[in-house]
Design an enzyme around this catalytic site. Sequence first.
Site, PDB file in Angstrom:
ATOM      1  N   HIS A 203     -68.485 -85.263 -30.429  1.00  0.00           N
ATOM      2  CA  HIS A 203     -67.384 -84.316 -30.215  1.00  0.00           C
ATOM      3  C   HIS A 203     -67.269 -83.248 -31.294  1.00  0.00           C
ATOM      4  O   HIS A 203     -66.517 -82.296 -31.145  1.00  0.00           O
ATOM      5  CB  HIS A 203     -66.045 -85.059 -30.123  1.00  0.00           C
TER       6      HIS A 203
HETATM    7  C1  UD1 Z   1     -59.918 -82.575 -33.622  1.00  0.00           C
HETATM    8  C2  UD1 Z   1     -60.188 -82.513 -35.141  1.00  0.00           C
HETATM    9  C3  UD1 Z   1     -61.357 -83.405 -35.495  1.00  0.00           C
HETATM   10  C4  UD1 Z   1     -61.164 -84.813 -34.946  1.00  0.00           C
HETATM   11  C5  UD1 Z   1     -60.893 -84.733 -33.466  1.00  0.00           C
HETATM   12  C6  UD1 Z   1     -60.668 -86.102 -32.863  1.00  0.00           C
HETATM   13  C7  UD1 Z   1     -59.603 -80.332 -36.116  1.00  0.00           C
HETATM   14  C8  UD1 Z   1     -60.171 -79.099 -36.722  1.00  0.00           C
HETATM   15  N1  UD1 Z   1     -60.515 -81.166 -35.582  1.00  0.00           N
HETATM   16  O1  UD1 Z   1     -61.066 -82.021 -32.980  1.00  0.00           O
HETATM   17  O2  UD1 Z   1     -61.492 -83.471 -36.895  1.00  0.00           O
HETATM   18  O3  UD1 Z   1     -62.327 -85.577 -35.208  1.00  0.00           O
HETATM   19  O4  UD1 Z   1     -59.733 -83.922 -33.248  1.00  0.00           O
HETATM   20  O5  UD1 Z   1     -60.598 -86.036 -31.490  1.00  0.00           O
HETATM   21  O6  UD1 Z   1     -58.425 -80.537 -36.141  1.00  0.00           O
HETATM   22  N2  UD1 Z   1     -58.612 -80.607 -25.520  1.00  0.00           N
HETATM   23  C9  UD1 Z   1     -58.187 -81.113 -24.322  1.00  0.00           C
HETATM   24  N3  UD1 Z   1     -57.175 -82.038 -24.343  1.00  0.00           N
HETATM   25  C10 UD1 Z   1     -56.600 -82.468 -25.497  1.00  0.00           C
HETATM   26  C11 UD1 Z   1     -57.047 -81.916 -26.713  1.00  0.00           C
HETATM   27  C12 UD1 Z   1     -58.061 -81.013 -26.713  1.00  0.00           C
HETATM   28  O7  UD1 Z   1     -58.668 -80.763 -23.253  1.00  0.00           O
HETATM   29  O8  UD1 Z   1     -55.700 -83.327 -25.448  1.00  0.00           O
HETATM   30  C13 UD1 Z   1     -59.758 -79.632 -25.518  1.00  0.00           C
HETATM   31  C14 UD1 Z   1     -59.342 -78.193 -25.575  1.00  0.00           C
HETATM   32  O9  UD1 Z   1     -60.258 -77.455 -24.838  1.00  0.00           O
HETATM   33  C15 UD1 Z   1     -59.506 -77.858 -27.041  1.00  0.00           C
HETATM   34  C16 UD1 Z   1     -60.702 -78.708 -27.429  1.00  0.00           C
HETATM   35  O10 UD1 Z   1     -60.576 -79.885 -26.659  1.00  0.00           O
HETATM   36  O11 UD1 Z   1     -59.677 -76.507 -27.275  1.00  0.00           O
HETATM   37  C17 UD1 Z   1     -60.758 -79.035 -28.891  1.00  0.00           C
HETATM   38  O12 UD1 Z   1     -59.542 -79.641 -29.300  1.00  0.00           O
HETATM   39  P1  UD1 Z   1     -59.007 -79.468 -30.799  1.00  0.00           P
HETATM   40  O13 UD1 Z   1     -57.726 -80.163 -30.970  1.00  0.00           O
HETATM   41  O14 UD1 Z   1     -59.068 -78.036 -31.191  1.00  0.00           O
HETATM   42  O15 UD1 Z   1     -60.093 -80.173 -31.698  1.00  0.00           O
HETATM   43  P2  UD1 Z   1     -60.974 -81.501 -31.472  1.00  0.00           P
HETATM   44  O16 UD1 Z   1     -62.367 -81.068 -31.126  1.00  0.00           O
HETATM   45  O17 UD1 Z   1     -60.315 -82.504 -30.620  1.00  0.00           O
END
Ligand code: UD1
Length: 349
Positions: A203
Amino acid sequence: MTKIVSIVGARPQFVKLAPIHRELTSLDCEHIIVHTGQHYDANMSQNLFEDFGIPDPDVNLQVGSGGHGEQTGRMLTAIEKALLSIKPDKVLVYGDTNSTIAGALAAAKLHFFVAHLEAGLRSHNRHMPEEINRCATDHVSDLCLAPTQNALSILRSEGLASRSVLVGDVMADVCISTMRSVTANPPTLPKGVPSEFAIATIHRAENTDAPGRLDLIMNGLAQLPVPVVLPGHPRLVNKLARSGKKIEDYGIIEIPPLTYSDLIYAVTRSSYVVTDSGGLQKESFLLNKVCTTVRPQTEWPETFAGGMNCLVEPSEIPRYATREAAVPAEAHPFGRGDAASHVAAELMR
Ligand code: UD1
Protein backbone atom coordinates in the site's frame (compact mmCIF):
# COMPACT_ATOMS: atom_id res chain seq x y z
CA MET A 1 -8.98 13.89 36.76
CA THR A 2 -6.35 14.06 34.00
CA LYS A 3 -7.82 14.76 30.58
CA ILE A 4 -5.93 13.04 27.76
CA VAL A 5 -6.82 13.35 24.09
CA SER A 6 -5.74 10.69 21.59
CA ILE A 7 -5.64 11.90 17.97
CA VAL A 8 -5.96 9.08 15.45
CA GLY A 9 -7.08 8.83 11.83
CA ALA A 10 -5.55 5.92 9.93
CA ARG A 11 -5.86 2.16 10.25
CA PRO A 12 -2.62 1.34 12.14
CA GLN A 13 -3.44 4.04 14.68
CA PHE A 14 -6.65 2.29 15.68
CA VAL A 15 -4.57 -0.82 16.48
CA LYS A 16 -2.26 1.21 18.72
CA LEU A 17 -5.20 3.02 20.31
CA ALA A 18 -6.79 -0.22 21.56
CA PRO A 19 -4.38 -1.08 24.43
CA ILE A 20 -3.83 2.60 25.26
CA HIS A 21 -7.55 3.19 25.68
CA ARG A 22 -7.85 0.12 27.92
CA GLU A 23 -4.94 1.25 30.14
CA LEU A 24 -5.93 4.91 30.37
CA THR A 25 -9.54 4.16 31.26
CA SER A 26 -8.36 1.88 34.07
CA LEU A 27 -6.63 4.90 35.65
CA ASP A 28 -7.86 8.22 37.03
CA CYS A 29 -8.11 9.65 33.54
CA GLU A 30 -10.68 10.95 31.09
CA HIS A 31 -9.63 9.63 27.69
CA ILE A 32 -11.08 11.48 24.71
CA ILE A 33 -10.71 10.04 21.20
CA VAL A 34 -10.48 12.45 18.27
CA HIS A 35 -10.68 10.75 14.83
CA THR A 36 -9.48 12.98 12.01
CA GLY A 37 -11.45 10.98 9.42
CA GLN A 38 -8.32 10.30 7.29
CA HIS A 39 -9.60 6.72 6.89
CA TYR A 40 -13.35 6.44 6.55
CA ASP A 41 -14.20 3.13 4.79
CA ALA A 42 -15.80 0.78 7.31
CA ASN A 43 -13.13 -1.87 6.84
CA MET A 44 -10.35 0.71 7.31
CA SER A 45 -11.90 2.32 10.40
CA GLN A 46 -15.18 1.35 12.09
CA ASN A 47 -14.59 -2.41 11.83
CA LEU A 48 -11.33 -2.05 13.74
CA PHE A 49 -13.00 -0.04 16.50
CA GLU A 50 -15.59 -2.84 16.78
CA ASP A 51 -12.98 -5.62 16.59
CA PHE A 52 -11.07 -4.07 19.51
CA GLY A 53 -14.10 -2.94 21.50
CA ILE A 54 -12.95 0.70 21.36
CA PRO A 55 -15.89 3.09 21.84
CA ASP A 56 -16.86 5.33 18.94
CA PRO A 57 -14.65 8.43 18.71
CA ASP A 58 -15.84 11.37 20.82
CA VAL A 59 -15.15 13.65 17.87
CA ASN A 60 -14.90 12.78 14.16
CA LEU A 61 -13.44 15.60 12.07
CA GLN A 62 -14.30 13.87 8.78
CA VAL A 63 -11.44 15.38 6.78
CA GLY A 64 -11.33 12.48 4.28
CA SER A 65 -8.74 12.05 1.52
CA GLY A 66 -6.73 14.66 -0.40
CA GLY A 67 -3.23 15.80 -1.31
CA HIS A 68 -0.76 16.06 1.57
CA GLY A 69 -1.06 19.83 2.05
CA GLU A 70 -4.79 19.82 1.57
CA GLN A 71 -5.47 16.87 3.88
CA THR A 72 -3.01 17.97 6.59
CA GLY A 73 -4.24 21.58 6.37
CA ARG A 74 -7.87 20.57 6.85
CA MET A 75 -6.82 18.48 9.83
CA LEU A 76 -4.84 21.32 11.42
CA THR A 77 -7.80 23.68 11.26
CA ALA A 78 -10.24 21.12 12.62
CA ILE A 79 -7.93 19.73 15.35
CA GLU A 80 -7.14 23.25 16.59
CA LYS A 81 -10.85 23.95 17.06
CA ALA A 82 -11.44 20.61 18.77
CA LEU A 83 -8.50 21.05 21.19
CA LEU A 84 -9.55 24.59 22.10
CA SER A 85 -12.95 23.29 23.06
CA ILE A 86 -11.72 20.14 24.90
CA LYS A 87 -8.80 21.84 26.74
CA PRO A 88 -6.85 18.63 27.44
CA ASP A 89 -4.01 18.21 29.93
CA LYS A 90 -2.10 16.11 27.42
CA VAL A 91 -2.37 15.14 23.76
CA LEU A 92 -1.17 11.78 22.44
CA VAL A 93 -0.36 11.28 18.75
CA TYR A 94 0.49 7.94 17.16
CA GLY A 95 2.94 6.77 14.50
CA ASP A 96 3.74 8.68 11.34
CA THR A 97 0.68 9.54 9.28
CA ASN A 98 -0.66 12.93 8.22
CA SER A 99 -3.01 12.70 11.23
CA THR A 100 0.08 12.42 13.48
CA ILE A 101 1.86 15.55 12.27
CA ALA A 102 -1.38 17.55 12.14
CA GLY A 103 -2.25 16.55 15.72
CA ALA A 104 1.23 17.26 17.05
CA LEU A 105 1.56 20.61 15.30
CA ALA A 106 -1.90 21.86 16.27
CA ALA A 107 -1.36 20.87 19.92
CA ALA A 108 2.20 22.24 20.17
CA LYS A 109 1.17 25.63 18.73
CA LEU A 110 -1.60 25.86 21.32
CA HIS A 111 0.99 24.99 24.05
CA PHE A 112 -0.68 21.74 24.99
CA PHE A 113 1.65 18.98 26.19
CA VAL A 114 2.21 16.56 23.26
CA ALA A 115 3.39 12.97 23.58
CA HIS A 116 4.42 10.97 20.50
CA LEU A 117 3.86 7.22 20.59
CA GLU A 118 6.26 5.26 18.37
CA ALA A 119 8.88 8.01 18.44
CA GLY A 120 12.44 7.70 17.12
CA LEU A 121 11.79 5.57 14.04
CA ARG A 122 13.73 6.52 10.93
CA SER A 123 13.99 5.12 7.42
CA HIS A 124 16.40 7.95 6.48
CA ASN A 125 14.44 8.21 3.24
CA ARG A 126 13.11 11.75 3.10
CA HIS A 127 11.01 11.01 0.04
CA MET A 128 8.60 9.06 2.25
CA PRO A 129 5.79 11.27 3.58
CA GLU A 130 5.94 9.22 6.80
CA GLU A 131 9.62 10.10 7.35
CA ILE A 132 8.82 13.83 7.26
CA ASN A 133 5.85 13.25 9.58
CA ARG A 134 7.82 11.27 12.17
CA CYS A 135 10.89 13.57 12.24
CA ALA A 136 8.76 16.70 12.58
CA THR A 137 6.48 15.11 15.19
CA ASP A 138 9.38 13.96 17.39
CA HIS A 139 10.88 17.43 17.35
CA VAL A 140 7.70 19.30 18.33
CA SER A 141 6.72 16.78 21.03
CA ASP A 142 7.26 17.21 24.76
CA LEU A 143 7.52 13.48 25.35
CA CYS A 144 8.93 10.93 22.87
CA LEU A 145 7.77 7.39 23.65
CA ALA A 146 10.28 5.04 22.01
CA PRO A 147 9.20 1.50 21.11
CA THR A 148 12.72 0.01 20.89
CA GLN A 149 16.25 0.58 22.15
CA ASN A 150 17.25 1.49 18.59
CA ALA A 151 14.54 4.19 18.43
CA LEU A 152 15.72 5.58 21.79
CA SER A 153 19.32 5.77 20.51
CA ILE A 154 18.13 7.70 17.43
CA LEU A 155 16.22 10.19 19.61
CA ARG A 156 19.33 10.67 21.76
CA SER A 157 21.48 11.22 18.67
CA GLU A 158 19.07 13.98 17.56
CA GLY A 159 19.40 15.82 20.89
CA LEU A 160 16.05 14.65 22.29
CA ALA A 161 17.41 12.50 25.18
CA SER A 162 15.90 14.59 27.98
CA ARG A 163 12.36 14.13 26.68
CA SER A 164 12.63 10.53 25.48
CA VAL A 165 11.75 7.30 27.25
CA LEU A 166 11.73 3.63 26.24
CA VAL A 167 8.29 2.09 26.75
CA GLY A 168 8.19 -0.91 24.35
CA ASP A 169 5.94 -1.35 21.36
CA VAL A 170 2.18 -1.25 21.90
CA MET A 171 1.71 -3.11 18.58
CA ALA A 172 3.52 -6.05 20.20
CA ASP A 173 1.00 -5.86 23.09
CA VAL A 174 -1.87 -6.14 20.63
CA CYS A 175 -0.23 -8.79 18.47
CA ILE A 176 0.63 -11.04 21.42
CA SER A 177 -2.84 -10.82 23.00
CA THR A 178 -4.60 -11.26 19.63
CA MET A 179 -2.46 -14.30 18.82
CA ARG A 180 -3.60 -15.88 22.11
CA SER A 181 -7.25 -15.19 21.41
CA VAL A 182 -7.24 -16.44 17.78
CA THR A 183 -5.39 -19.57 18.89
CA ALA A 184 -8.11 -20.23 21.46
CA ASN A 185 -10.99 -19.23 19.13
CA PRO A 186 -9.88 -19.42 15.50
CA PRO A 187 -11.94 -17.21 13.18
CA THR A 188 -12.91 -18.37 9.67
CA LEU A 189 -10.60 -17.36 6.84
CA PRO A 190 -12.31 -15.19 4.20
CA LYS A 191 -14.05 -16.96 1.32
CA GLY A 192 -11.70 -18.03 -1.46
CA VAL A 193 -8.58 -18.45 0.72
CA PRO A 194 -7.02 -21.88 -0.02
CA SER A 195 -5.50 -24.13 2.66
CA GLU A 196 -1.93 -23.26 1.61
CA PHE A 197 -1.16 -19.64 0.77
CA ALA A 198 1.22 -16.71 1.14
CA ILE A 199 -0.15 -13.43 2.43
CA ALA A 200 0.86 -10.13 0.83
CA THR A 201 0.03 -6.49 1.55
CA ILE A 202 1.15 -3.57 -0.62
CA HIS A 203 0.00 0.00 0.00
CA ARG A 204 2.94 2.41 0.35
CA ALA A 205 2.96 5.40 -1.96
CA GLU A 206 6.52 4.52 -3.12
CA ASN A 207 5.23 1.16 -4.37
CA THR A 208 1.74 2.00 -5.59
CA ASP A 209 2.16 5.40 -7.20
CA ALA A 210 4.69 4.45 -9.93
CA PRO A 211 2.77 2.19 -12.33
CA GLY A 212 5.95 0.42 -13.60
CA ARG A 213 7.12 -0.48 -10.09
CA LEU A 214 3.67 -1.60 -9.03
CA ASP A 215 3.39 -3.86 -12.09
CA LEU A 216 6.79 -5.42 -11.24
CA ILE A 217 5.64 -6.08 -7.67
CA MET A 218 2.38 -7.67 -8.75
CA ASN A 219 4.22 -9.83 -11.31
CA GLY A 220 6.76 -10.83 -8.63
CA LEU A 221 3.94 -11.94 -6.32
CA ALA A 222 2.29 -13.83 -9.18
CA GLN A 223 5.42 -15.97 -9.61
CA LEU A 224 5.37 -17.36 -6.05
CA PRO A 225 4.91 -21.14 -5.84
CA VAL A 226 1.84 -20.97 -3.56
CA PRO A 227 -1.37 -18.95 -4.15
CA VAL A 228 -1.02 -15.37 -2.91
CA VAL A 229 -3.83 -13.80 -0.87
CA LEU A 230 -3.82 -9.99 -0.80
CA PRO A 231 -6.15 -7.78 1.29
CA GLY A 232 -6.75 -4.86 -1.08
CA HIS A 233 -5.84 -1.53 0.53
CA PRO A 234 -7.86 1.28 -1.15
CA ARG A 235 -4.68 3.02 -2.35
CA LEU A 236 -3.53 -0.15 -4.15
CA VAL A 237 -6.93 -0.87 -5.66
CA ASN A 238 -7.32 2.74 -6.85
CA LYS A 239 -3.83 2.95 -8.35
CA LEU A 240 -4.22 -0.34 -10.23
CA ALA A 241 -7.61 0.83 -11.52
CA ARG A 242 -5.90 3.88 -13.04
CA SER A 243 -3.89 1.50 -15.26
CA GLY A 244 -7.09 -0.43 -16.04
CA LYS A 245 -5.97 -3.36 -13.84
CA LYS A 246 -7.39 -5.40 -10.98
CA ILE A 247 -5.52 -7.52 -8.41
CA GLU A 248 -7.10 -10.68 -9.86
CA ASP A 249 -5.66 -9.91 -13.32
CA TYR A 250 -2.31 -11.04 -11.88
CA GLY A 251 -3.70 -14.36 -10.65
CA ILE A 252 -3.60 -13.06 -7.06
CA ILE A 253 -6.54 -13.70 -4.72
CA GLU A 254 -8.01 -10.38 -3.55
CA ILE A 255 -9.79 -10.22 -0.21
CA PRO A 256 -11.14 -7.09 1.51
CA PRO A 257 -8.97 -5.37 4.17
CA LEU A 258 -9.23 -7.60 7.25
CA THR A 259 -10.03 -6.84 10.86
CA TYR A 260 -6.92 -7.07 13.00
CA SER A 261 -7.71 -10.47 14.50
CA ASP A 262 -8.54 -11.94 11.08
CA LEU A 263 -5.25 -10.63 9.72
CA ILE A 264 -3.25 -12.11 12.61
CA TYR A 265 -5.02 -15.43 12.13
CA ALA A 266 -4.34 -15.37 8.37
CA VAL A 267 -0.63 -14.71 9.04
CA THR A 268 -0.43 -17.66 11.46
CA ARG A 269 -1.99 -19.89 8.79
CA SER A 270 0.16 -18.57 5.90
CA SER A 271 3.38 -20.08 4.53
CA TYR A 272 5.17 -16.71 4.48
CA VAL A 273 4.57 -12.97 4.16
CA VAL A 274 5.45 -10.34 1.55
CA THR A 275 4.69 -6.74 2.51
CA ASP A 276 5.61 -3.08 2.57
CA SER A 277 3.81 -2.43 5.86
CA GLY A 278 5.80 -1.58 8.99
CA GLY A 279 3.26 -3.26 11.24
CA LEU A 280 3.21 -6.51 9.30
CA GLN A 281 7.02 -6.77 9.36
CA LYS A 282 6.85 -6.82 13.16
CA GLU A 283 3.78 -9.04 13.34
CA SER A 284 5.46 -11.62 11.08
CA PHE A 285 8.51 -11.52 13.36
CA LEU A 286 6.40 -11.96 16.50
CA LEU A 287 4.42 -14.80 14.86
CA ASN A 288 7.61 -16.53 13.62
CA LYS A 289 6.77 -16.14 9.92
CA VAL A 290 9.43 -15.36 7.33
CA CYS A 291 8.79 -11.89 5.94
CA THR A 292 10.01 -10.26 2.72
CA THR A 293 9.73 -6.49 2.62
CA VAL A 294 9.44 -4.71 -0.71
CA ARG A 295 11.24 -1.53 0.29
CA PRO A 296 14.79 -0.17 0.23
CA GLN A 297 14.77 0.60 3.99
CA THR A 298 12.93 -0.36 7.13
CA GLU A 299 12.27 1.47 10.38
CA TRP A 300 12.35 -1.91 12.14
CA PRO A 301 15.91 -3.36 11.75
CA GLU A 302 15.24 -5.62 14.78
CA THR A 303 13.20 -7.86 12.46
CA PHE A 304 16.35 -8.86 10.53
CA ALA A 305 17.38 -11.18 13.42
CA GLY A 306 17.85 -14.73 12.15
CA GLY A 307 17.03 -13.58 8.62
CA MET A 308 13.32 -13.39 9.55
CA ASN A 309 12.91 -10.20 7.49
CA CYS A 310 14.77 -9.01 4.40
CA LEU A 311 14.47 -6.03 2.07
CA VAL A 312 14.08 -6.67 -1.65
CA GLU A 313 13.51 -4.95 -4.96
CA PRO A 314 10.30 -5.98 -6.77
CA SER A 315 12.17 -8.30 -9.20
CA GLU A 316 13.73 -10.15 -6.24
CA ILE A 317 10.42 -11.17 -4.63
CA PRO A 318 10.30 -14.73 -6.11
CA ARG A 319 13.93 -15.43 -5.16
CA TYR A 320 13.72 -14.34 -1.51
CA ALA A 321 10.13 -14.87 -0.38
CA THR A 322 10.48 -18.65 -0.10
CA ARG A 323 13.81 -18.62 1.77
CA GLU A 324 14.37 -20.45 5.06
CA ALA A 325 15.16 -18.40 8.18
CA ALA A 326 16.13 -19.20 11.75
CA VAL A 327 13.59 -18.17 14.38
CA PRO A 328 15.59 -15.97 16.80
CA ALA A 329 15.97 -17.82 20.10
CA GLU A 330 15.88 -15.03 22.65
CA ALA A 331 14.46 -11.93 21.07
CA HIS A 332 12.05 -9.50 22.65
CA PRO A 333 13.13 -6.29 20.91
CA PHE A 334 9.57 -4.95 20.98
CA GLY A 335 8.97 -5.57 24.69
CA ARG A 336 7.01 -8.30 26.39
CA GLY A 337 3.49 -7.12 25.71
CA ASP A 338 3.17 -4.51 28.47
CA ALA A 339 4.13 -1.34 26.60
CA ALA A 340 0.70 0.31 26.97
CA SER A 341 0.94 0.24 30.76
CA HIS A 342 4.32 2.00 30.56
CA VAL A 343 2.84 4.61 28.19
CA ALA A 344 -0.09 5.22 30.54
CA ALA A 345 2.26 5.56 33.53
CA GLU A 346 4.37 8.11 31.64
CA LEU A 347 1.30 10.11 30.63
CA MET A 348 -0.07 10.17 34.18
CA ARG A 349 3.30 11.23 35.65
C1 UD1 B 1 -1.86 6.22 5.31
C2 UD1 B 1 -0.50 6.65 5.91
C3 UD1 B 1 0.46 5.47 5.91
C4 UD1 B 1 -0.17 4.25 6.57
C5 UD1 B 1 -1.49 3.95 5.92
C6 UD1 B 1 -2.17 2.76 6.55
C7 UD1 B 1 0.02 9.01 5.48
C8 UD1 B 1 0.91 9.93 4.72
N1 UD1 B 1 0.12 7.71 5.14
O1 UD1 B 1 -1.62 5.88 3.95
O2 UD1 B 1 1.63 5.82 6.59
O3 UD1 B 1 0.72 3.15 6.45
O4 UD1 B 1 -2.34 5.10 6.03
O5 UD1 B 1 -3.29 2.39 5.84
O6 UD1 B 1 -0.71 9.44 6.33
N2 UD1 B 1 -8.92 5.72 0.71
C9 UD1 B 1 -10.15 5.12 0.65
N3 UD1 B 1 -10.80 4.88 1.83
C10 UD1 B 1 -10.28 5.21 3.04
C11 UD1 B 1 -9.02 5.84 3.07
C12 UD1 B 1 -8.34 6.07 1.91
O7 UD1 B 1 -10.67 4.80 -0.41
O8 UD1 B 1 -10.92 4.95 4.07
C13 UD1 B 1 -8.16 5.94 -0.57
C14 UD1 B 1 -8.30 7.32 -1.14
O9 UD1 B 1 -8.27 7.21 -2.52
C15 UD1 B 1 -7.03 8.00 -0.67
C16 UD1 B 1 -6.03 6.86 -0.70
O10 UD1 B 1 -6.77 5.71 -0.32
O11 UD1 B 1 -6.67 9.08 -1.46
C17 UD1 B 1 -4.87 7.06 0.23
O12 UD1 B 1 -5.33 7.31 1.54
P1 UD1 B 1 -4.48 8.21 2.55
O13 UD1 B 1 -5.17 8.34 3.84
O14 UD1 B 1 -4.06 9.46 1.87
O15 UD1 B 1 -3.14 7.41 2.78
P2 UD1 B 1 -2.84 5.84 2.91
O16 UD1 B 1 -2.22 5.38 1.62
O17 UD1 B 1 -3.96 5.07 3.46
